[in-house]
Design an enzyme around this catalytic site. Structure first.
Site, PDB file in Angstrom:
ATOM      1  N   SER A   1       5.354  23.577  94.055  1.00 47.35           N
ATOM      2  CA  SER A   1       5.498  24.854  93.355  1.00 47.35           C
ATOM      3  C   SER A   1       4.455  24.887  92.249  1.00 47.35           C
ATOM      4  O   SER A   1       4.032  23.830  91.753  1.00 47.35           O
ATOM      5  CB  SER A   1       6.893  24.962  92.744  1.00 47.35           C
ATOM      6  OG  SER A   1       6.939  26.018  91.789  1.00 47.35           O
TER       7      SER A   1
ATOM      8  N   TYR B   1      13.764  21.047  87.996  1.00 44.56           N
ATOM      9  CA  TYR B   1      13.046  21.572  89.155  1.00 44.56           C
ATOM     10  C   TYR B   1      11.541  21.378  88.984  1.00 44.56           C
ATOM     11  O   TYR B   1      10.850  20.892  89.885  1.00 44.56           O
ATOM     12  CB  TYR B   1      13.376  23.053  89.340  1.00 44.56           C
ATOM     13  CG  TYR B   1      12.644  23.716  90.485  1.00 44.56           C
ATOM     14  CD1 TYR B   1      12.998  23.444  91.807  1.00 44.56           C
ATOM     15  CD2 TYR B   1      11.597  24.607  90.258  1.00 44.56           C
ATOM     16  CE1 TYR B   1      12.324  24.051  92.862  1.00 44.56           C
ATOM     17  CE2 TYR B   1      10.919  25.213  91.305  1.00 44.56           C
ATOM     18  CZ  TYR B   1      11.288  24.937  92.604  1.00 44.56           C
ATOM     19  OH  TYR B   1      10.629  25.524  93.651  1.00 44.56           O
TER      20      TYR B   1
HETATM   21  N1  LIG Z   1      10.666  31.218  96.780  1.00 48.27           N
HETATM   22  C1  LIG Z   1       9.848  30.868  95.791  1.00 48.27           C
HETATM   23  O1  LIG Z   1       9.497  31.687  94.913  1.00 48.27           O
HETATM   24  C2  LIG Z   1       9.298  29.478  95.750  1.00 48.27           C
HETATM   25  C3  LIG Z   1       8.290  29.203  94.808  1.00 48.27           C
HETATM   26  C4  LIG Z   1       7.771  27.917  94.749  1.00 48.27           C
HETATM   27  C5  LIG Z   1       8.229  26.951  95.607  1.00 48.27           C
HETATM   28  N2  LIG Z   1       9.212  27.228  96.510  1.00 48.27           N
HETATM   29  C6  LIG Z   1       9.665  26.136  97.385  1.00 48.27           C
HETATM   30  O2  LIG Z   1       9.649  26.586  98.721  1.00 48.27           O
HETATM   31  C7  LIG Z   1      10.550  25.796  99.484  1.00 48.27           C
HETATM   32  C8  LIG Z   1      11.355  26.694 100.407  1.00 48.27           C
HETATM   33  O3  LIG Z   1      12.144  27.549  99.624  1.00 48.27           O
HETATM   34  P1  LIG Z   1      12.390  29.095  99.980  1.00 48.27           P
HETATM   35  O4  LIG Z   1      11.794  29.895  98.906  1.00 48.27           O
HETATM   36  O5  LIG Z   1      12.022  29.366 101.381  1.00 48.27           O
HETATM   37  O6  LIG Z   1      13.963  29.187  99.762  1.00 48.27           O
HETATM   38  P2  LIG Z   1      15.197  29.308 100.780  1.00 48.27           P
HETATM   39  O7  LIG Z   1      15.074  30.514 101.605  1.00 48.27           O
HETATM   40  O8  LIG Z   1      16.397  29.140  99.912  1.00 48.27           O
HETATM   41  O9  LIG Z   1      15.014  28.054 101.727  1.00 48.27           O
HETATM   42  C9  LIG Z   1      15.425  26.757 101.371  1.00 48.27           C
HETATM   43  C10 LIG Z   1      15.606  25.965 102.650  1.00 48.27           C
HETATM   44  O10 LIG Z   1      15.996  24.631 102.295  1.00 48.27           O
HETATM   45  C11 LIG Z   1      17.151  24.296 103.045  1.00 48.27           C
HETATM   46  N3  LIG Z   1      17.997  23.371 102.338  1.00 48.27           N
HETATM   47  C12 LIG Z   1      18.575  23.557 101.110  1.00 48.27           C
HETATM   48  N4  LIG Z   1      19.344  22.505 100.816  1.00 48.27           N
HETATM   49  C13 LIG Z   1      19.254  21.640 101.869  1.00 48.27           C
HETATM   50  C14 LIG Z   1      19.837  20.381 102.163  1.00 48.27           C
HETATM   51  N5  LIG Z   1      20.688  19.788 101.312  1.00 48.27           N
HETATM   52  N6  LIG Z   1      19.531  19.785 103.331  1.00 48.27           N
HETATM   53  C15 LIG Z   1      18.680  20.376 104.205  1.00 48.27           C
HETATM   54  N7  LIG Z   1      18.099  21.572 103.990  1.00 48.27           N
HETATM   55  C16 LIG Z   1      18.391  22.185 102.836  1.00 48.27           C
HETATM   56  C17 LIG Z   1      17.868  25.618 103.272  1.00 48.27           C
HETATM   57  O11 LIG Z   1      18.670  25.558 104.448  1.00 48.27           O
HETATM   58  P3  LIG Z   1      20.267  25.318 104.479  1.00 48.27           P
HETATM   59  O12 LIG Z   1      20.860  26.023 103.306  1.00 48.27           O
HETATM   60  O13 LIG Z   1      20.641  25.884 105.814  1.00 48.27           O
HETATM   61  O14 LIG Z   1      20.432  23.837 104.428  1.00 48.27           O
HETATM   62  C18 LIG Z   1      16.695  26.550 103.528  1.00 48.27           C
HETATM   63  O15 LIG Z   1      16.304  26.501 104.870  1.00 48.27           O
HETATM   64  C19 LIG Z   1      11.380  25.014  98.476  1.00 48.27           C
HETATM   65  O16 LIG Z   1      10.916  23.669  98.422  1.00 48.27           O
HETATM   66  C20 LIG Z   1      11.102  25.707  97.149  1.00 48.27           C
HETATM   67  O17 LIG Z   1      11.221  24.834  96.061  1.00 48.27           O
HETATM   68  C21 LIG Z   1       9.753  28.477  96.592  1.00 48.27           C
END
Ligand SMILES: NC(=O)c1ccc[n+]([C@@H]2O[C@H](COP(=O)([O-])OP(=O)(O)OC[C@H]3O[C@@H](n4cnc5c(N)ncnc54)[C@H](OP(=O)(O)O)[C@@H]3O)[C@@H](O)[C@H]2O)c1
Length: 266
Positions: free
Chosen positions: A143, A156
Protein backbone atom coordinates in the site's frame (compact mmCIF):
# COMPACT_ATOMS: atom_id res chain seq x y z
CA UNK A 1 8.44 -13.13 -16.96
CA UNK A 2 6.46 -12.66 -20.16
CA UNK A 3 2.95 -12.65 -18.80
CA UNK A 4 1.20 -11.60 -21.97
CA UNK A 5 1.80 -14.98 -23.61
CA UNK A 6 1.34 -17.14 -20.57
CA UNK A 7 -0.87 -19.98 -21.69
CA UNK A 8 -0.80 -23.08 -19.48
CA UNK A 9 0.86 -21.22 -16.63
CA UNK A 10 -0.74 -21.31 -13.19
CA UNK A 11 -1.34 -18.45 -10.77
CA UNK A 12 -2.31 -18.70 -7.10
CA UNK A 13 -4.14 -15.62 -5.82
CA UNK A 14 -4.82 -15.02 -2.14
CA UNK A 15 -7.83 -12.90 -1.30
CA UNK A 16 -9.48 -13.70 -4.63
CA UNK A 17 -13.06 -13.57 -3.36
CA UNK A 18 -13.47 -9.81 -3.82
CA UNK A 19 -11.88 -6.54 -4.86
CA UNK A 20 -8.37 -6.48 -6.25
CA UNK A 21 -7.86 -10.24 -5.96
CA UNK A 22 -11.04 -11.02 -7.91
CA UNK A 23 -9.94 -8.67 -10.70
CA UNK A 24 -6.52 -10.35 -10.78
CA UNK A 25 -8.40 -13.63 -11.28
CA UNK A 26 -10.37 -12.20 -14.21
CA UNK A 27 -7.39 -10.57 -15.86
CA UNK A 28 -5.08 -13.56 -15.43
CA UNK A 29 -7.76 -15.94 -16.74
CA UNK A 30 -8.02 -13.68 -19.79
CA UNK A 31 -4.27 -14.08 -20.23
CA UNK A 32 -4.70 -17.85 -20.22
CA UNK A 33 -3.53 -18.64 -16.71
CA UNK A 34 -4.93 -21.59 -14.84
CA UNK A 35 -5.95 -20.37 -11.41
CA UNK A 36 -5.92 -21.40 -7.79
CA UNK A 37 -8.17 -19.00 -5.88
CA UNK A 38 -7.79 -18.70 -2.12
CA UNK A 39 -9.95 -16.87 0.45
CA UNK A 40 -12.33 -17.70 3.29
CA UNK A 41 -15.64 -17.16 1.47
CA UNK A 42 -16.04 -20.38 -0.47
CA UNK A 43 -19.33 -19.27 -2.04
CA UNK A 44 -17.74 -16.17 -3.54
CA UNK A 45 -14.82 -18.19 -4.88
CA UNK A 46 -17.16 -20.78 -6.45
CA UNK A 47 -19.27 -18.11 -8.16
CA UNK A 48 -16.16 -16.46 -9.58
CA UNK A 49 -14.69 -19.79 -10.68
CA UNK A 50 -17.90 -20.72 -12.51
CA UNK A 51 -17.97 -17.36 -14.26
CA UNK A 52 -14.34 -17.63 -15.35
CA UNK A 53 -14.71 -21.21 -16.53
CA UNK A 54 -17.79 -20.34 -18.59
CA UNK A 55 -15.91 -17.45 -20.18
CA UNK A 56 -12.82 -19.40 -21.18
CA UNK A 57 -10.93 -22.63 -21.15
CA UNK A 58 -8.71 -22.07 -18.14
CA UNK A 59 -8.96 -24.39 -15.16
CA UNK A 60 -9.96 -22.70 -11.93
CA UNK A 61 -9.58 -24.36 -8.55
CA UNK A 62 -10.83 -22.83 -5.33
CA UNK A 63 -9.48 -23.43 -1.86
CA UNK A 64 -11.38 -22.00 1.10
CA UNK A 65 -8.73 -21.06 3.63
CA UNK A 66 -8.31 -18.64 6.49
CA UNK A 67 -4.75 -17.39 6.14
CA UNK A 68 -4.62 -16.43 9.80
CA UNK A 69 -5.09 -20.11 10.65
CA UNK A 70 -2.00 -22.31 10.92
CA UNK A 71 -3.55 -25.43 9.39
CA UNK A 72 -5.03 -23.47 6.50
CA UNK A 73 -1.72 -21.74 5.75
CA UNK A 74 -0.13 -25.19 5.72
CA UNK A 75 -2.58 -26.38 3.06
CA UNK A 76 -1.71 -23.48 0.77
CA UNK A 77 2.01 -23.91 1.44
CA UNK A 78 1.68 -27.51 0.27
CA UNK A 79 0.16 -26.39 -3.03
CA UNK A 80 3.00 -23.92 -3.56
CA UNK A 81 5.66 -26.49 -2.65
CA UNK A 82 4.27 -29.41 -4.62
CA UNK A 83 2.73 -27.87 -7.72
CA UNK A 84 4.28 -25.73 -10.45
CA UNK A 85 2.85 -22.34 -9.51
CA UNK A 86 4.24 -19.72 -11.88
CA UNK A 87 2.71 -16.62 -10.32
CA UNK A 88 1.84 -16.03 -6.67
CA UNK A 89 -0.28 -12.97 -5.94
CA UNK A 90 -0.05 -12.26 -2.22
CA UNK A 91 -3.08 -10.03 -2.13
CA UNK A 92 -5.14 -10.97 0.95
CA UNK A 93 -4.98 -8.20 3.49
CA UNK A 94 -6.97 -6.34 6.12
CA UNK A 95 -6.78 -2.98 7.80
CA UNK A 96 -8.99 -2.40 10.80
CA UNK A 97 -9.58 1.32 11.29
CA UNK A 98 -8.61 1.79 14.93
CA UNK A 99 -5.83 3.36 16.93
CA UNK A 100 -3.29 1.08 18.55
CA UNK A 101 -4.64 1.17 22.10
CA UNK A 102 -8.25 0.81 21.03
CA UNK A 103 -7.95 -1.94 18.42
CA UNK A 104 -9.14 -5.33 19.67
CA UNK A 105 -6.49 -7.94 20.39
CA UNK A 106 -8.14 -10.19 17.83
CA UNK A 107 -7.97 -7.56 15.07
CA UNK A 108 -4.36 -6.69 15.86
CA UNK A 109 -3.31 -10.33 15.82
CA UNK A 110 -5.23 -11.08 12.62
CA UNK A 111 -3.74 -8.05 10.84
CA UNK A 112 -0.22 -9.19 11.65
CA UNK A 113 -1.03 -12.80 10.83
CA UNK A 114 -2.59 -12.03 7.45
CA UNK A 115 -0.61 -9.03 6.18
CA UNK A 116 2.78 -10.21 7.43
CA UNK A 117 2.96 -13.85 8.46
CA UNK A 118 0.83 -15.33 5.67
CA UNK A 119 2.62 -13.28 3.01
CA UNK A 120 6.02 -14.44 4.25
CA UNK A 121 4.92 -18.06 4.60
CA UNK A 122 3.45 -18.23 1.09
CA UNK A 123 6.46 -16.46 -0.42
CA UNK A 124 8.86 -18.86 1.29
CA UNK A 125 6.79 -21.84 0.17
CA UNK A 126 6.72 -20.65 -3.45
CA UNK A 127 10.40 -19.78 -3.90
CA UNK A 128 12.13 -23.20 -3.84
CA UNK A 129 10.08 -24.59 -6.72
CA UNK A 130 10.46 -21.35 -8.69
CA UNK A 131 14.22 -21.43 -8.11
CA UNK A 132 14.42 -25.02 -9.31
CA UNK A 133 12.43 -24.17 -12.42
CA UNK A 134 14.35 -20.89 -12.88
CA UNK A 135 11.13 -19.01 -13.49
CA UNK A 136 8.30 -17.42 -11.56
CA UNK A 137 6.80 -14.20 -10.32
CA UNK A 138 5.51 -13.05 -6.96
CA UNK A 139 3.30 -9.99 -6.59
CA UNK A 140 3.15 -8.67 -3.04
CA UNK A 141 0.29 -6.26 -2.51
CA UNK A 142 1.39 -3.53 -0.16
CA UNK A 143 0.00 0.00 0.00
CA UNK A 144 1.16 3.59 -0.36
CA UNK A 145 0.64 3.62 3.41
CA UNK A 146 3.96 1.71 3.48
CA UNK A 147 5.52 5.15 3.80
CA UNK A 148 2.74 7.05 5.52
CA UNK A 149 1.11 6.33 8.89
CA UNK A 150 -2.10 7.95 10.08
CA UNK A 151 -3.42 7.82 13.65
CA UNK A 152 -5.84 5.02 12.81
CA UNK A 153 -3.51 3.13 10.46
CA UNK A 154 -0.38 2.62 12.58
CA UNK A 155 -0.48 -1.16 12.53
CA UNK A 156 -1.75 -1.43 8.96
CA UNK A 157 0.84 1.04 7.67
CA UNK A 158 3.59 -0.85 9.49
CA UNK A 159 2.51 -4.15 7.95
CA UNK A 160 2.59 -2.57 4.49
CA UNK A 161 6.05 -1.08 5.19
CA UNK A 162 7.03 -4.65 5.99
CA UNK A 163 5.65 -5.84 2.64
CA UNK A 164 7.68 -3.22 0.79
CA UNK A 165 10.94 -3.83 2.64
CA UNK A 166 10.57 -7.61 2.53
CA UNK A 167 9.85 -7.50 -1.21
CA UNK A 168 12.86 -5.30 -1.91
CA UNK A 169 15.13 -7.70 -0.08
CA UNK A 170 13.75 -10.82 -1.75
CA UNK A 171 14.15 -9.12 -5.14
CA UNK A 172 17.88 -9.03 -4.52
CA UNK A 173 17.96 -12.63 -3.29
CA UNK A 174 16.36 -14.06 -6.44
CA UNK A 175 17.63 -11.72 -9.14
CA UNK A 176 19.77 -14.45 -10.70
CA UNK A 177 17.11 -17.14 -10.42
CA UNK A 178 14.74 -15.95 -13.15
CA UNK A 179 12.21 -14.89 -10.52
CA UNK A 180 10.47 -11.52 -10.54
CA UNK A 181 9.16 -9.99 -7.31
CA UNK A 182 6.88 -6.98 -7.66
CA UNK A 183 5.79 -4.82 -4.76
CA UNK A 184 2.45 -3.30 -5.72
CA UNK A 185 1.49 -0.24 -3.71
CA UNK A 186 -2.13 0.74 -4.38
CA UNK A 187 -3.61 3.98 -3.15
CA UNK A 188 -7.38 4.37 -2.75
CA UNK A 189 -9.12 1.60 -4.68
CA UNK A 190 -12.85 1.00 -4.69
CA UNK A 191 -13.35 -2.38 -3.00
CA UNK A 192 -15.00 -3.88 0.07
CA UNK A 193 -11.84 -3.08 2.05
CA UNK A 194 -13.28 0.09 3.57
CA UNK A 195 -16.59 -1.48 4.55
CA UNK A 196 -14.78 -4.37 6.20
CA UNK A 197 -12.68 -1.85 8.11
CA UNK A 198 -15.81 -0.11 9.38
CA UNK A 199 -15.42 2.85 7.01
CA UNK A 200 -17.31 4.16 4.00
CA UNK A 201 -15.70 5.27 0.76
CA UNK A 202 -18.29 8.09 0.79
CA UNK A 203 -16.38 9.64 3.70
CA UNK A 204 -13.32 10.19 1.50
CA UNK A 205 -12.53 12.54 -1.38
CA UNK A 206 -13.80 10.53 -4.38
CA UNK A 207 -10.99 11.94 -6.55
CA UNK A 208 -8.39 9.76 -4.79
CA UNK A 209 -10.09 6.48 -5.72
CA UNK A 210 -9.59 4.36 -8.81
CA UNK A 211 -11.42 1.16 -9.66
CA UNK A 212 -9.93 -2.24 -8.91
CA UNK A 213 -9.92 -2.86 -12.67
CA UNK A 214 -7.79 0.25 -13.30
CA UNK A 215 -5.47 -0.74 -10.47
CA UNK A 216 -4.92 -4.32 -11.62
CA UNK A 217 -4.51 -3.41 -15.29
CA UNK A 218 -1.84 -0.87 -14.34
CA UNK A 219 -0.20 -3.35 -11.96
CA UNK A 220 0.03 -5.99 -14.70
CA UNK A 221 1.45 -3.41 -17.11
CA UNK A 222 4.11 -2.66 -14.48
CA UNK A 223 4.81 -6.37 -14.04
CA UNK A 224 5.10 -6.82 -17.81
CA UNK A 225 7.66 -4.02 -17.79
CA UNK A 226 9.63 -5.74 -15.03
CA UNK A 227 9.01 -3.05 -12.42
CA UNK A 228 10.10 -3.95 -8.90
CA UNK A 229 7.85 -1.36 -7.27
CA UNK A 230 4.60 -0.33 -8.92
CA UNK A 231 2.44 2.55 -7.75
CA UNK A 232 -0.37 2.99 -10.27
CA UNK A 233 -1.63 6.24 -8.74
CA UNK A 234 1.72 8.04 -8.93
CA UNK A 235 1.72 10.04 -12.15
CA UNK A 236 5.16 11.60 -11.69
CA UNK A 237 7.63 8.68 -11.77
CA UNK A 238 10.35 11.00 -10.45
CA UNK A 239 8.61 11.09 -7.07
CA UNK A 240 9.49 7.44 -6.49
CA UNK A 241 12.94 7.75 -8.06
CA UNK A 242 13.77 10.70 -5.80
CA UNK A 243 12.36 8.95 -2.73
CA UNK A 244 14.37 5.81 -3.40
CA UNK A 245 17.52 7.79 -4.11
CA UNK A 246 17.06 9.68 -0.82
CA UNK A 247 16.58 6.37 0.99
CA UNK A 248 19.83 5.00 -0.42
CA UNK A 249 21.67 8.24 0.39
CA UNK A 250 20.36 8.13 3.97
CA UNK A 251 21.47 4.53 4.39
CA UNK A 252 24.89 5.45 3.06
CA UNK A 253 24.99 8.23 5.65
CA UNK A 254 24.38 5.74 8.48
CA UNK A 255 27.54 3.75 7.82
CA UNK A 256 29.77 5.54 10.31
CA UNK A 257 31.33 3.81 13.30
CA UNK A 258 30.94 6.71 15.70
CA UNK A 259 28.04 8.81 17.04
CA UNK A 260 27.33 12.05 15.22
CA UNK A 261 28.77 15.19 16.78
CA UNK A 262 25.35 16.40 17.93
CA UNK A 263 25.21 13.43 20.33
CA UNK A 264 28.63 13.98 21.86
CA UNK A 265 28.24 15.19 25.43
CA UNK A 266 30.67 18.02 26.16
N1 LIG B 1 -8.72 -0.91 -1.44
C1 LIG B 1 -7.72 -0.07 -1.20
O1 LIG B 1 -7.89 1.17 -1.22
C2 LIG B 1 -6.35 -0.61 -0.96
C3 LIG B 1 -5.28 0.31 -0.91
C4 LIG B 1 -4.00 -0.17 -0.67
C5 LIG B 1 -3.79 -1.52 -0.51
N2 LIG B 1 -4.83 -2.40 -0.55
C6 LIG B 1 -4.53 -3.82 -0.35
O2 LIG B 1 -5.13 -4.56 -1.39
C7 LIG B 1 -5.31 -5.90 -0.95
C8 LIG B 1 -6.69 -6.39 -1.38
O3 LIG B 1 -7.66 -5.61 -0.73
P1 LIG B 1 -9.01 -5.11 -1.44
O4 LIG B 1 -8.96 -3.65 -1.48
O5 LIG B 1 -9.26 -5.87 -2.67
O6 LIG B 1 -10.07 -5.47 -0.31
P2 LIG B 1 -11.19 -6.62 -0.19
O7 LIG B 1 -12.15 -6.52 -1.30
O8 LIG B 1 -11.68 -6.50 1.21
O9 LIG B 1 -10.37 -7.95 -0.38
C9 LIG B 1 -9.63 -8.56 0.65
C10 LIG B 1 -9.45 -10.02 0.30
O10 LIG B 1 -8.68 -10.63 1.33
C11 LIG B 1 -9.36 -11.80 1.76
N3 LIG B 1 -9.11 -12.10 3.14
C12 LIG B 1 -9.36 -11.29 4.22
N4 LIG B 1 -9.05 -11.93 5.35
C13 LIG B 1 -8.59 -13.16 4.99
C14 LIG B 1 -8.14 -14.29 5.71
N5 LIG B 1 -8.10 -14.30 7.05
N6 LIG B 1 -7.75 -15.39 5.02
C15 LIG B 1 -7.80 -15.40 3.67
N7 LIG B 1 -8.23 -14.37 2.92
C16 LIG B 1 -8.62 -13.27 3.59
C17 LIG B 1 -10.83 -11.50 1.53
O11 LIG B 1 -11.57 -12.71 1.34
P3 LIG B 1 -12.46 -13.44 2.47
O12 LIG B 1 -13.11 -12.39 3.30
O13 LIG B 1 -13.40 -14.26 1.64
O14 LIG B 1 -11.49 -14.29 3.23
C18 LIG B 1 -10.78 -10.75 0.21
O15 LIG B 1 -10.77 -11.64 -0.87
C19 LIG B 1 -5.09 -5.88 0.56
O16 LIG B 1 -3.80 -6.42 0.85
C20 LIG B 1 -5.12 -4.41 0.92
O17 LIG B 1 -4.35 -4.12 2.05
C21 LIG B 1 -6.11 -1.96 -0.77
Amino acid sequence: MGLTMSYSKTALISGASSGIGAVYAERLAARGFNLVLVARRADRLSTLAEKLQQAGSTSVRTIAADLTNEADIGRIENVLRNEAIDLLVNNAGMGPNASTAVMSDADAAATLALNVNALVRLTRAALPSMRTRKTGAIVNVGSVLAFHALPSTSLYSATKAFVLTFSRGVQQEVKDDGIVVQALLPAGTITEFYGTAGLSIDDFDPRVFMTAEQLVDAALAGLDRGEEVTMPSVHDQHLWDDFDAARQKLFGGTQNGAPAERYLVA
